[in-house]
Design a protein around this motif. Structure first.
Motif, PDB file in Angstrom:
ATOM      1  N   ASP A  76       0.837  -1.209   0.000  1.00 49.49           N
ATOM      2  CA  ASP A  76       0.000   0.000   0.000  1.00 49.49           C
ATOM      3  C   ASP A  76       0.869   1.256   0.000  1.00 49.49           C
ATOM      4  O   ASP A  76       0.546   2.254  -0.654  1.00 49.49           O
ATOM      5  N   THR A  77       1.973   1.196   0.732  1.00 50.99           N
ATOM      6  CA  THR A  77       2.905   2.324   0.768  1.00 50.99           C
ATOM      7  C   THR A  77       3.512   2.561  -0.613  1.00 50.99           C
ATOM      8  O   THR A  77       3.594   3.701  -1.085  1.00 50.99           O
ATOM      9  N   VAL A  78       3.934   1.478  -1.252  1.00 44.11           N
ATOM     10  CA  VAL A  78       4.523   1.582  -2.590  1.00 44.11           C
ATOM     11  C   VAL A  78       3.502   2.147  -3.583  1.00 44.11           C
ATOM     12  O   VAL A  78       3.836   2.998  -4.418  1.00 44.11           O
ATOM     13  N   ASP A  79       2.255   1.706  -3.478  1.00 42.42           N
ATOM     14  CA  ASP A  79       1.212   2.214  -4.377  1.00 42.42           C
ATOM     15  C   ASP A  79       1.075   3.732  -4.269  1.00 42.42           C
ATOM     16  O   ASP A  79       0.945   4.426  -5.285  1.00 42.42           O
ATOM     17  N   ILE A  80       1.092   4.235  -3.039  1.00 40.52           N
ATOM     18  CA  ILE A  80       0.986   5.680  -2.823  1.00 40.52           C
ATOM     19  C   ILE A  80       2.186   6.403  -3.419  1.00 40.52           C
ATOM     20  O   ILE A  80       2.054   7.444  -4.078  1.00 40.52           O
ATOM     21  N   LEU A  81       3.373   5.837  -3.214  1.00 40.67           N
ATOM     22  CA  LEU A  81       4.593   6.464  -3.729  1.00 40.67           C
ATOM     23  C   LEU A  81       4.624   6.479  -5.253  1.00 40.67           C
ATOM     24  O   LEU A  81       5.086   7.436  -5.867  1.00 40.67           O
ATOM     25  N   VAL A  82       4.118   5.414  -5.862  1.00 38.06           N
ATOM     26  CA  VAL A  82       4.083   5.350  -7.330  1.00 38.06           C
ATOM     27  C   VAL A  82       3.067   6.335  -7.888  1.00 38.06           C
ATOM     28  O   VAL A  82       3.341   7.076  -8.841  1.00 38.06           O
ATOM     29  N   GLU A  83       1.883   6.369  -7.264  1.00 37.90           N
ATOM     30  CA  GLU A  83       0.811   7.210  -7.795  1.00 37.90           C
ATOM     31  C   GLU A  83       1.047   8.690  -7.544  1.00 37.90           C
ATOM     32  O   GLU A  83       0.768   9.528  -8.404  1.00 37.90           O
ATOM     33  N   TYR A  84       1.597   9.025  -6.375  1.00 40.78           N
ATOM     34  CA  TYR A  84       1.694  10.441  -6.008  1.00 40.78           C
ATOM     35  C   TYR A  84       3.121  10.930  -5.750  1.00 40.78           C
ATOM     36  O   TYR A  84       3.337  12.140  -5.708  1.00 40.78           O
ATOM     37  N   GLY A  85       4.062  10.005  -5.584  1.00 44.91           N
ATOM     38  CA  GLY A  85       5.412  10.404  -5.197  1.00 44.91           C
ATOM     39  C   GLY A  85       6.460  10.293  -6.278  1.00 44.91           C
ATOM     40  O   GLY A  85       7.653  10.490  -6.005  1.00 44.91           O
ATOM     41  N   GLY A  86       6.048   9.955  -7.508  1.00 43.15           N
ATOM     42  CA  GLY A  86       6.997   9.912  -8.607  1.00 43.15           C
ATOM     43  C   GLY A  86       7.912   8.706  -8.620  1.00 43.15           C
ATOM     44  O   GLY A  86       8.911   8.694  -9.354  1.00 43.15           O
TER      45      GLY A  86
END
Length: 339
Positions: A305-315
């Protein structure tokens, strides 16, 4: 977070040898002490209290470890130091681990302490901003490019708000604090266990955080990291370190004031006892997603879930989604508590 010291300190003074030798925990360990460094993610704040308390109680020495705790200059810098083998262990945010590992840094998380992310929009409690909806029409102080600003759009979307619903005041970490303290901004984007304590120390006024995690934006946060070579070449030390760290966190939960005092004994400039205690107590409330979860335990879903957030919003490169298991391990953590 910002530097509150005029000169950055590289190392923290060790706790007095006499207090360590007096600890009953050490009497249980006959092995010679092995030196190990723990490089923190930042200058001292309440979240770090368990490591100092565990050292004072002799929990690390009982595992044959002579622990040297060092202040850091940010999770990314800590990760670089561990990758370069300048420090044996680090305390770093999972987002830094993912970003570093995807670029080739040979570093792995061996235990995540904060399972619930402390990211929030916080302001003085007397402003009565209690929910995301209360942010509409308010001025929000942010630092462009930092971790919080990167997930801010996701928080707005989850909360049913748009960028147009708020006014943005941009500045560095200190500017954000000053803006809220002076009334130029209603809230700032910050961490509930850190910046809120700085505001309270400066003003004596209560602060209320609107937590991003309460709106579905949760990523696991800070924890222990180590070099892959350390995991393969000195697995026993890693197991002993994680056992001591786990016991330290559990002991600090039972005695938060004593944990804060241990920090101040190591560094009297670490802060004020009351706010260090409160900051640690807030941190400890982020340790678990379930009641039976021991400190530092995490799982693949939480990291994914953390990785998903980083991919979608963190570049972060989308390739990270296929490498979740390479970013962390639970192999070195102790089992369930026996008491």
């Amino acid at each position: 977070m910002n530097d509150r010291h005029p000169h950055r300190r590289q190392f923290l003074a060790g706790l007095a040898a006499s207090s360590v030798l007096a600890s009953p925990a050490i009497a249980q360990s006959a092995r010679p002490l092995e030196k190990a460094q723990l490089l923190l993610n930042w200058y001292l704040y309440g979240e770090h209290a368990p490591f100092f308390y565990g050292k004072k109680l002799g929990l690390f020495a009982a595992e044959g470890i002579d622990l040297d705790i060092m202040e850091g200059r940010g999770s990314a810098v800590t990760l670089q130091a561990v990758a370069a083998k300048s420090a044996l262990f680090g305390y770093s945010d999972m987002s830094a681990v993912v970003r570093g590992a995807i670029r080739g840094a040979p570093v792995v998380s061996t235990g995540v302490l904060l399972q619930k992310n402390p990211a929030s929009a916080m302001g003085f409690a007397d402003k009565n901003i209690r929910t995301a909806a209360d942010l509409k029409g308010k001025t929000v102080a942010t630092t462009p490019g930092d971790a919080l600003s990167q997930v801010w759009p996701a928080f707005l979307k989850k909360a049913g708000l748009t960028e147009a619903d708020v006014k943005i005041l941009a500045g560095d970490a200190q500017t954000k604090l000053n803006a809220v303290i002076s009334g130029q901004a209603d809230v700032l984007l910050g961490y509930s266990h850190d910046q809120s304590m700085k505001i309270k120390d400066a003003t004596g006024k209560a602060v209320f955080p609107v937590m991003f995690a309460d709106y579905g934006i949760n990523s696991v946060a800070t924890g222990i990291i180590a070099h892959r070579d350390t995991l393969s070449g000195n697995a026993d030390l890693v197991r002993r370190f994680m056992k001591a760290a786990t016991l330290s966190a559990e002991a600090a939960e039972k005695a938060p004031q004593a944990a804060a005092e241990a920090m101040l004994e190591a560094d009297p400039k670490a802060g004020k006892k009351d706010t260090l205690t409160e900051g640690f107590t807030i941190s400890a409330g982020l340790y678990r997603l379930s009641p039976d979860q021991r400190p530092f335990q995490t799982n693949a879903k939480a990291v994914a879930d953390t990785v998903d957030i980083l991919v979608e919003y963190g570049g972060v490169d989308a390739a990270a989604k296929g490498r979740v298991q390479s970013f962390f391990t639970t192999d070195f953590l102790p089992g369930r508590a026996t008491n």
